[in-house]
Scaffold this motif. Structure first.
Motif, short mmCIF file in Angstrom:
data_model
loop_
_atom_site.label_atom_id
_atom_site.label_comp_id
_atom_site.label_asym_id
_atom_site.label_seq_id
_atom_site.Cartn_x
_atom_site.Cartn_y
_atom_site.Cartn_z
N THR A 201 -29.36 6.25 -1.36
CA THR A 201 -28.31 6.10 -1.57
C THR A 201 -27.61 5.15 -0.63
OG1 THR A 201 -27.86 8.44 -2.93
CG2 THR A 201 -25.95 7.28 -2.14
N LEU A 202 -27.86 5.15 0.63
CA LEU A 202 -27.29 4.56 1.85
C LEU A 202 -27.85 3.21 1.55
CD1 LEU A 202 -27.61 7.50 4.52
CD2 LEU A 202 -25.42 5.83 3.99
N HIS A 222 -41.60 7.09 3.10
CA HIS A 222 -40.75 7.25 2.00
C HIS A 222 -39.43 6.37 2.33
CE1 HIS A 222 -43.10 8.86 -0.91
NE2 HIS A 222 -43.10 10.10 -0.32
N ALA A 223 -38.88 6.37 3.54
CA ALA A 223 -37.83 5.49 3.84
C ALA A 223 -38.12 4.00 3.72
CB ALA A 223 -37.48 5.91 5.61
N LEU A 224 -39.39 3.59 4.16
CA LEU A 224 -39.73 2.35 3.99
C LEU A 224 -39.65 2.03 2.37
CD1 LEU A 224 -42.87 1.95 6.13
CD2 LEU A 224 -40.63 1.41 6.85
N ALA A 225 -40.01 2.93 1.54
CA ALA A 225 -40.00 2.83 0.12
C ALA A 225 -38.58 2.52 -0.36
CB ALA A 225 -40.74 3.75 -0.56
N ALA A 226 -37.50 3.37 0.26
CA ALA A 226 -36.42 3.35 -0.04
C ALA A 226 -35.57 2.08 0.26
CB ALA A 226 -35.53 4.54 0.40
N LEU A 227 -35.70 1.49 1.42
CA LEU A 227 -35.53 0.44 1.96
C LEU A 227 -35.80 -0.85 1.02
CD1 LEU A 227 -35.53 1.06 5.78
CD2 LEU A 227 -33.60 1.04 4.46
N ARG A 228 -37.15 -0.95 0.92
CA ARG A 228 -37.70 -1.83 0.01
C ARG A 228 -37.17 -1.61 -1.35
NH1 ARG A 228 -43.27 -0.45 2.44
NH2 ARG A 228 -43.53 -2.20 3.88
#
Length: 497
Positions: A201-202, A222-228
């Motif tokens: 969401t961020l 998974h943070a990498l995936a969210a940002l991508r």
């Protein structure tokens, strides 16, 4: 110096001659000096110690710092370019890259786990997972749900949608931050459906397509995936393992250099029990990162998912400091690692204006978090002192068990003993991390290959293992790891545990 063909890469940071000399250490070996220097630089790029898109020192400056001839550094840079590990840019210098076949690791599925999961040919019931950092539920969880059910009737007359989260939980989370040193009110808190939902969401709220985001390399996959997924272009800041050769665990000067050169929209950082190295920032590092965020007017998302799991030291003050930087420093937390992964409850601590903005944005995703789960977390937070004390003792025992087992498999491995968290960043000494992960999966053991936890596919010599499972499961998995290592390394793996 001639430029290479093909598109020119951006420059995200600059390495001084002094820093290069410190990074390379004892680089000399038998054979031509230029080749030894090129091999040392190439190894640093592959290991992630020297980040891609880094401007190397000039040939003259590096030669003076290393005490070699300029002919040596010129030939070493030329070899790097010929082997695909550098690009020469007119007016800029020599910039590090990875060969074209070594691109970023594939984006992981967001359905579970901590990194892309290799396929296992073992029977489902025989699968051992030392890659997913998710501990079992504590004995207190069942009673917490019972008390949550008793508290639920007071909410049944409403519609059940609380986009900001139920008030008792927002107050409980705010009180936790206040007790740790960051004055916080319920208005600073948004409850989410887990930390991954919070990060996603961020990212969607703060990032535009093509904007840059800074991450540690390695970091949470998974943070990498969210940002991508939000369209970000990721820029990694190399981080090392405490007590081992390579870059420092966190270099604030390098971080600010990367911010200054790449002009990112935000940074995603893990300051506590870093996943996967286990490092925790000092108070000085936290203060300086807050200053960088203010100076460059850049939001820093601090992932506190594993903050509760300090094993050998007390918990430090939060990255959020005194709370006055809440427009620039945003915290993300979760009940998943502290209590149980099945509790899909996370939160964001931020400026109230951003909290309201995020609550509106989340309505297109899930509207609100389950009331029953939130009530259970309220109960668990009230009893967190006793629950977490028992959890830390158990996790520390499992960590020690895994460390001892790994050291028996292969004495040449560099096996750290992280002071916190749930993961261990194992250095194989050779770029076989992906091969070992694949061979382990064939034997019914899941681990994480290093490149999957980086923005650029580096760290080929590392794998991540978690000590979240019981000692019995660790014992069942280590012989499979030893067998996989014997297969991929081409030599006996030593005595299996």
């Amino acid at each position: 110096m001639t430029t290479t063909t093909g598109p020119q890469v951006p420059v995200h940071r600059q390495l001084s001659a002094h820093a290069a000399t410190r990074l390379l250490g004892d680089w000399q070996s038998k054979g031509p000096a230029y080749r030894a220097l090129a091999d040392a630089l190439r190894a640093a790029i592959l290991s992630g110690a020297l980040g891609t898109h880094t401007r190397l020192p000039s040939e003259r400056d590096l030669a003076l710092s290393l005490g070699v001839s300029r002919t040596t550094t010129t030939a070493a840079y030329r070899e790097l370019r010929e082997r695909g590990f550098a690009q020469a840019r007119t007016g800029v210098g020599t910039v590090t890259v990875l060969p074209r076949h070594s691109g970023p690791a594939p984006t992981p599925s967001l359905t579970g786990g901590d990194a892309p999961r290799p396929q296992s040919s073992a029977p489902h019931g025989d699968l051992i997972d030392l890659g997913q950092a998710a501990p079992a539920a504590p004995p207190d969880l069942h009673d917490a749900y019972q008390r949550a059910l008793e508290a639920l009737p007071r909410y049944l007359s409403g519609i059940g949608y609380e986009p900001l989260g139920i008030h008792p939980l927002r107050v409980a989370i705010a009180e936790r931050y206040t007790a740790r040193g960051t004055p916080t009110s319920a208005e600073n808190i948004l409850v989410t459906s887990g930390a991954q939902h919070a990060i996603t969401t961020l990212a969607q709220a703060l990032l535009g397509a093509g904007e840059r985001a800074i991450v540690q390399s390695p970091t949470y996959a998974h943070a990498l995936a969210a940002l991508r997924g939000a369209g970000a272009r990721l820029v990694g800041v190399p981080v090392g393992t405490p007590g081992q050769p390579g870059p420092p665990p966190f270099d604030v000067d390098l971080f600010e250099s990367t911010v200054r050169r790449s002009a990112p929209r935000l940074a995603y950082m893990i300051a506590d029990n870093h996943n996967p190295t286990g490092y925790t920032w000092t108070e000085e590092e936290r203060r300086r990162v807050r200053a960088v965020a203010r100076r460059h007017r850049m939001p820093v998302i601090g992932d506190e998912t594993i903050t509760d799991l300090y094993l050998d030291r007390p918990s430090p003050a939060p990255l959020t400091g005194d709370g006055q930087d809440d427009t620039h420093v945003i915290a993300v937390g979760s009940a998943s690692k502290s209590f149980w992964g099945g509790l899909r409850v996370g939160w964001v601590r931020a400026h109230p204006e951003l909290v309201r903005r995020l609550a509106l944005r989340r309505e297109s995703i899930d509207i609100a978090t389950s009331v029953l789960e939130q009530l259970a977390v309220v109960d668990l937070l009230e009893r967190s002192g006793e629950i977490l004390a028992a959890r830390r003792v158990q996790v520390a025992r499992q960590r020690d068990h895994l460390v001892a087992g790994l050291r028996r498999i292969e004495p040449s491995w560099r096996v750290p003993e992280p002071p916190g968290g749930l993961s261990l960043w194992l250095d194989l000494g050779v770029p076989l991390g992906s091969a070992l992960a694949a061979a382990s999966a064939e034997r019914g053991l899941l681990i994480n290959a290093g490149p999957a936890l980086t923005p650029d596919g580096s760290h080929a010599s590392q794998v991540r293992l978690t000590f979240a499972p019981s000692t019995d499961r660790i014992d069942a998995g280590l012989p499979r790891l030893a067998d996989a290592w014997a297969r991929v390394s081409g030599r006996a793996a030593g005595s299996a545990p």
